[in-house]
Design a protein around this motif. Structure first.
Motif, short mmCIF file in Angstrom:
data_model
loop_
_atom_site.label_atom_id
_atom_site.label_comp_id
_atom_site.label_asym_id
_atom_site.label_seq_id
_atom_site.Cartn_x
_atom_site.Cartn_y
_atom_site.Cartn_z
N GLU A 41 -21.05 27.41 -17.68
CA GLU A 41 -21.15 28.79 -18.15
C GLU A 41 -22.40 29.46 -17.59
O GLU A 41 -22.38 30.62 -17.19
CB GLU A 41 -21.15 28.84 -19.68
CG GLU A 41 -19.80 28.48 -20.29
CD GLU A 41 -19.81 28.58 -21.80
OE1 GLU A 41 -20.83 28.24 -22.42
OE2 GLU A 41 -18.77 29.01 -22.36
N LEU A 44 -21.93 30.31 -13.90
CA LEU A 44 -21.04 31.45 -13.68
C LEU A 44 -21.55 32.72 -14.36
O LEU A 44 -21.11 33.82 -14.05
CB LEU A 44 -19.63 31.13 -14.18
CG LEU A 44 -18.93 29.99 -13.45
CD1 LEU A 44 -17.55 29.75 -14.05
CD2 LEU A 44 -18.81 30.30 -11.97
N THR A 46 -20.99 33.54 -17.44
CA THR A 46 -20.01 34.06 -18.39
C THR A 46 -19.66 32.99 -19.40
O THR A 46 -19.70 31.80 -19.08
CB THR A 46 -18.67 34.40 -17.70
OG1 THR A 46 -18.94 34.95 -16.44
CG2 THR A 46 -17.86 35.34 -18.55
N LEU A 48 -17.05 30.82 -21.30
CA LEU A 48 -15.73 30.32 -20.93
C LEU A 48 -14.93 29.90 -22.15
O LEU A 48 -13.71 30.01 -22.16
CB LEU A 48 -15.89 29.11 -19.99
CG LEU A 48 -16.63 29.41 -18.68
CD1 LEU A 48 -16.89 28.14 -17.90
CD2 LEU A 48 -15.82 30.39 -17.84
N ALA A 60 -12.18 34.46 -18.35
CA ALA A 60 -12.65 33.61 -17.25
C ALA A 60 -12.28 32.15 -17.49
O ALA A 60 -11.88 31.44 -16.56
CB ALA A 60 -14.16 33.76 -17.07
N ARG A 63 -8.74 31.54 -16.61
CA ARG A 63 -8.53 31.50 -15.16
C ARG A 63 -8.98 30.16 -14.59
O ARG A 63 -8.33 29.59 -13.71
CB ARG A 63 -9.30 32.65 -14.50
CG ARG A 63 -9.17 32.71 -12.99
CD ARG A 63 -7.71 32.91 -12.58
NE ARG A 63 -7.52 32.87 -11.13
CZ ARG A 63 -7.42 31.76 -10.42
NH1 ARG A 63 -7.49 30.59 -11.03
NH2 ARG A 63 -7.23 31.80 -9.13
N LEU B 82 -12.36 35.85 -10.00
CA LEU B 82 -13.51 35.89 -10.90
C LEU B 82 -14.50 36.97 -10.47
O LEU B 82 -15.49 37.22 -11.16
CB LEU B 82 -14.19 34.53 -10.94
CG LEU B 82 -13.93 33.73 -12.22
CD1 LEU B 82 -12.47 33.83 -12.62
CD2 LEU B 82 -14.30 32.28 -12.03
N LEU B 85 -18.46 36.27 -9.59
CA LEU B 85 -19.17 35.33 -10.46
C LEU B 85 -19.46 34.06 -9.70
O LEU B 85 -20.45 33.39 -9.92
CB LEU B 85 -18.29 35.00 -11.67
CG LEU B 85 -18.68 35.62 -12.99
CD1 LEU B 85 -18.73 37.13 -12.83
CD2 LEU B 85 -17.69 35.25 -14.06
#
Lengths: 293, 293
Positions: A41, A44, A46, A48, A60, A63, B82, B85
């Motif tokens: 996380e 990235l 973000t 998750l 996210a 995905r 994404l 990201l």
DNA sequence: GGTCAATCATTAGCGTTGCTTATATTAAAT
DNA sequence: ATTTAATATAAGCAACGCTAATGATTGACC
């Protein structure tokens, strides 16, 4: 490149619904899972996983889960091509199935392939075609009619359905005979909005096309229970209801009036080799349990 | 699951042809590459790289390379979905192209997408369709006519070809005029067996269909050089030969008699989003350099 | 509303992995 | 045979990711 270990942790968390479950699945400590997810996380930038009970995926996260599934499929194909040089990955194989298949003939087929793990997706809403196209499932048992391009379609045979209700229910609604009107008036038990079994059956049995009054109960076994309780009339595969009829809990509405629904086993051509064993098991089990098409 | 680091090492070795090249590519020592490849080979119990110069893949190695390519594509799609990201993976993107495209308009298009690395496969033999289907390339510039199912096909416009030869060659073979017979008698310069440009041009220019005597020279620039040397007559995109004609090294065989070949940019629908930038650059560059279809 | 149970996060410490550096080995070329 | 250029091996060290223990948060229940 995403760290596969982190991806496995994420997938396990979302599959089991908890960090601890994921840890058990992967034979690690809960702490390791937490660290893996957190680092991912952080990398990235973000979230998750939504830390709810059960844990759910953010956009996210979902995905990434799909990505994990795709990679797992590639691994399977590779393992198949390399012929045993590589151990089969032990991530579950995601397959979409119809609820009634699951309740009747499917499990023996899966049991015949003991070296695979399964992650079954019950296809409530006729999503299979879309799921197959997106690669969200590796294969699917679908109703006929939804052939997906790029997939091998194996006709499995048909599930035979019987319409039934509780004896008291029959006495109340069908004392004067079973007509299209009476069937339209008596409350039905339907799996969901996409389920048109009852309508088909009424038309086949009476020629009429009444508008049905119906409950929606998205669980196959619950439908038979609801019928026994006298809530409505339903339809289920013969193998599910015949014992209940024999025991006197249910009666067939029109004796011998059954409806056959053809099922298809769809495998994206890419996965054909990787799933050859499973396909064989499916066809064999279907041959034993379904009505030939 | 295959260790991605090892996979990257393997791919780099096979791409660069040597362990040292791979090490330079991945910014590691040669020793690290050697260890990675060795451990992978030990795990699988098979040789993956033939230690030749250049290094070549064994059967298993080639299969793993394909796997690496597939995963790289998945990564790209994920990165696209994404939205930044995730850093774009820095493994080169494998694309099949026609030789003449590479020699003329293609490079500016690629240059317009500076955040991608490319691994170009020159499509000598019209393999592109097969390569696309197998997933061995992520996209392809192909001649019209070979549309691949599941691919978006963007018409790019046409490459305009001119037929030319050395002045002395013209004096020798075409002194009495350019006829189908004379063109059939004069040795041609053909890219390879699949290349039917000359035949098309002769038919278009003269109406005749002579059997051509031809050299095969599978390198576009070498063909013009061969023509200058007086070995035969050839055809190339206008942008390549016009300067040579202006300089007097070559003459056009029939003034103004050009042949247009339409080109298609084919992208598997799965890769559409991941390659959106590239597709845009391709279309733009093509609009500037090619003849509208 | 305070306590308990369950779950996730954090920290510290340690073991393993995999890298670099250095050297040995192999294979081809002259 | 000698030289050159490549890959393989060995030793040591740094970093990463795990376990174990503890702390923080959340929801449930009396």
């Amino acid at each position: 490149m995403i760290d596969p270990a982190a991806l496995a942790a994420l997938a396990a968390v979302l599959r089991t619904g908890s960090f601890e479950g994921a840890a058990a699945d992967l034979r690690l400590t809960q702490s390791a899972i937490s660290q893996r997810v957190k680092t991912l996380e952080d990398r990235l930038g973000t979230a998750l996983v939504r830390r709810t009970r059960p844990a759910t995926a953010t956009v996210a996260g979902a995905r990434l889960l799909q990505h994990a599934e795709e990679i797992s499929l590639l691994d399977r194909r590779l393992a198949a091509d390399l012929g045993g040089l590589l151990p089969t990955p032990d991530t579950p194989l995601r397959i979409a199935v119809t609820a009634d298949s699951l309740a009747t003939w499917l499990l023996p087929a899966l049991a015949a392939v003991p070296d695979l793990l399964f992650d079954l997706v019950i296809d409530d809403q006729d999503h299979s075609a879309e799921l197959l196209r997106q690669g969200a499932v590796a294969a699917a048992v679908t109703l006929a009619g939804g052939a997906v391009p790029g997939c091998d379609a194996h006709a499995l045979g048909s599930l035979r359905y019987r319409a039934y209700c509780a004896p008291a229910f029959a006495a109340r609604w069908f004392a004067d005979g079973v007509t299209a009107d009476r069937l339209g008036a008596a409350p039905a038990l339907t799996f969901n909005q996409k389920d048109t079994l009852q309508r088909q059956w009424v038309t086949q049995a009476t020629g009429g096309k009444p508008r049905l009054k119906t409950h929606y109960i998205p669980e196959t076994n619950a439908i038979t229970q609801a019928a026994i309780a006298g809530i409505g009339w339903g339809m289920n595969p013969t193998s599910m209801v015949d014992p209940l009829i024999a025991a006197g809990h249910l009666t067939e509405i029109i004796a011998g009036q059954t409806l056959d629904t053809p099922l298809i086993w769809q495998v994206p051509r890419q996965n054909r080799d990787a799933l050859a064993d499973l396909t064989r098991a499916m066809r064999r089990a279907a041959r034993g349990a379904l009505v030939p098409a």
